[in-house]
Design an enzyme around this catalytic site. Structure first.
Site, mmCIF file in Angstrom:
data_model
loop_
_atom_site.group_PDB
_atom_site.id
_atom_site.type_symbol
_atom_site.label_atom_id
_atom_site.label_comp_id
_atom_site.label_asym_id
_atom_site.label_seq_id
_atom_site.Cartn_x
_atom_site.Cartn_y
_atom_site.Cartn_z
ATOM 1 N N GLU A 1 5.623 -4.590 -11.550
ATOM 2 C CA GLU A 1 6.880 -4.248 -11.756
ATOM 3 C C GLU A 1 7.668 -5.110 -12.617
ATOM 4 O O GLU A 1 8.389 -4.599 -13.609
ATOM 5 C CB GLU A 1 7.703 -4.254 -10.277
ATOM 6 N N HIS B 1 0.738 -1.057 0.269
ATOM 7 C CA HIS B 1 -0.048 0.061 0.105
ATOM 8 C C HIS B 1 0.910 1.287 -0.013
ATOM 9 O O HIS B 1 0.532 2.040 -0.615
ATOM 10 C CB HIS B 1 -0.795 -0.036 1.306
ATOM 11 N N ARG C 1 7.119 3.361 -9.442
ATOM 12 C CA ARG C 1 7.872 4.415 -9.303
ATOM 13 C C ARG C 1 8.548 4.676 -10.549
ATOM 14 O O ARG C 1 8.645 3.669 -11.516
ATOM 15 C CB ARG C 1 8.997 3.987 -8.297
#
Length: 520
Positions: free
Chosen positions: A282, A22, A179
């Site tokens: 990812e 999270h 990210r």
């Protein structure tokens, strides 16, 4: 970029055991929003082993709620994971409002499995809009928008009875909150093929189930193959010290404590072995094949779909013995080598731009800058998705769903005759598609057809998109006469054409025609 989300508050589960995923996805979104001018603040409860320091290291303020109460009354009915809140929902809502003091966020982002519509309704009094981030679909939400980045079958149907009508749904890996290094490293992620030379092992957190140890033992048994292994495991794991000692003299096996990011190791690896959690997206972004184990019930549907689409090999859940299954799959893959099509399939699913898309939705407003470009072949799948959206089909004169084959023929035909058809895509400044506008020649007039991406509806973007598209067409083809056809019940489109000074008239019981002559 001008933005209308000046302040964004994240109410996040920041416990180390449960909330790592999270926190990481909310940090990715917070980074994206702050890059566009927003202020981000986190509100988290002080669970044992909380991740406040991680959030603060990334430059964000954390407003801490009191540590969980030892005893509290559980409300019934309650979400399945209500105990994770550390108190009852009313107390948590009151404490959140008190912690925020005079902060009135434009967007309140909620990423917590123990929070449902009751809490969200309570926070309506201090927040402009609410975004829920979820992947369980096991409780109602009172939100304006919802993100579920997971790849599961029938994902839209899962939320049918859990969100209010009109909620903006951002569903699937297109909205994976990664990210920025995953997008930047993606260019280095060539499809893996041939012999396996490097393996990455990471099950996240402290791995109390011992999956890391079981995996390392299976890899040690593959001693007839030449490869290296990177193993990521928290030093607080009960297995860390013993594994560090055992692997000290094993060449090629490297044990790492917590690392800032798995991205560089993923790029360097040929295959990964790990849990089927947030790292799935990812891995896909970097084209990394994977062998996965599910460590929670909510991961089963994800693992099943990844396995079905050939994106990962699912060998079972953490409650069973994985050693035999893992050794069998390893032997198969190591002996055969990697087929590059596996990596290519992964790269097609996640492009690393999920944060940009969610930021664009949260920041959308009628005065936002929009660009217009010609459609290109890579837009085919996106336009089909928009065309088959239920609301788009309801507003179409032919409501029947369009097959991929029909759409392909239609799309190629439109691209192939530029003298008679101009097909444009409207985009945000960051390149997120907002909608499409098409102009088709009929004798001496051009017919307008347009559609907003479902995630941008209700933001007042229809009119500015048409203004920019018409201006773009007039630069390329001066002196055009335009018309559009609209169903009588499609009041939104009728109002847009009227606002653009098109003259409207009824053309039978099933349509209105709007016309405007731009000839000098």
């Amino acid at each position: 970029m001008e933005t209308c989300h000046k302040t964004v508050v994240f109410r996040v589960d920041a416990s180390y055991e449960i909330g790592t995923g999270h926190v990481m996805r909310c940090l990715a979104l917070a980074d994206g929003l702050t890059n566009e001018g927003a202020d981000a603040v986190f509100v988290c409860r002080e669970h044992e082993g909380h991740l406040f320091a991680l959030i603060e290291e990334r430059g964000f303020r954390v407003l801490g709620l009191p540590a969980p109460r030892e005893r509290w009354t559980r409300d019934e009915p309650a979400p399945a994971h209500a105990i994770w809140l550390g108190t009852d929902w009313r107390t948590d809502a009151d404490e959140t409002i008190k912690a925020l003091d005079n902060i009135r966020p434009d967007w309140l982002v909620v990423d917590h499995y123990a929070i449902d519509a009751r809490w969200e309704e309570q926070l309506r009094s201090i927040s402009g809009h609410i975004l829920a981030i979820d992947d369980l679909a096991d409780r109602p939400h009172a939100c304006d928008a919802l993100v579920d980045q997971n790849l599961v079958a029938n994902v839209r149907a899962r939320y049918k009875d859990h969100v209010p009508d009109g909620t903006t749904l951002m569903l699937g890996p297109d909205y994976a909150l990664l990210r920025p290094e995953y997008l930047s490293l993606r260019e280095q992620a060539a499809p893996r093929s041939g012999p396996i030379r490097r393996v990455l092992v990471s099950f996240g957190g402290v791995d109390r189930r011992g999956l890391t140890r079981a995996t390392v033992e299976a890899l040690l048994a593959m001693d007839d193959h030449d490869f290296e292994v990177d193993i990521v495991l928290s030093a607080s794991s009960p297995d860390y010290a013993s594994m560090e000692h055992e692997l000290a003299k094993r060449a090629g096996f490297r044990l790492h404590d917590r690392v800032p990011s798995l991205a560089p190791m993923m790029v360097a690896a040929d295959i990964m072995i790990g849990a089927c959690g947030t790292t799935s997206w990812e891995r896909l972004c970097l084209g990394l094949p994977a062998i996965v184990v599910t460590v929670a019930d909510n991961q089963n549907a994800i693992a099943e779909e990844l396995n079905r689409q050939g994106l990962a090999r699912w060998i079972g859940d953490a409650n069973g013995e994985i050693g035999d299954a893992l050794r069998a799959v390893l032997a198969e893959i190591f002996d055969a080598g990697l087929d590059p099509s596996w990596s290519r399939r992964c790269l097609e699913v996640v492009d690393g731009k999920g944060v940009q898309r969610v930021c664009a939705v949260l920041g959308a407003h009628r005065n936002m800058p929009l660009g217009i470009r010609d459609a290109h072949p890579n837009d085919e799948a996106l336009l089909l998705e928009w065309a088959n959206d239920p609301e788009t089909r309801r507003n179409a004169f032919n409501p029947k769903a369009i097959t991929p084959e029909e759409h392909h023929t239609w799309f190629q035909n439109r691209l192939g005759r530029p003298a008679d058809c101009a097909l444009y895509i409207a985009e945000t400044e960051t390149g997120v598609p907002v909608g499409q506008v098409r102009f088709e020649r009929h004798d001496d007039q051009w017919e307008i057809s347009y559609a907003l991406a479902p995630i941008f509806r209700g933001r007042g973007l229809g009119r500015p998109m048409l203004v920019r598209a018409i201006a773009h067409l007039r630069r390329e083809r001066p002196g055009v006469s335009l018309f559009g056809q609209v169903k009588p019940e499609n009041m939104a489109s009728r109002k847009i054409f009227e606002a653009l000074e098109f003259a409207g008239r009824a053309a039978g019981p099933d349509r209105y025609v709007f016309e405007r002559n731009f000839k000098e």
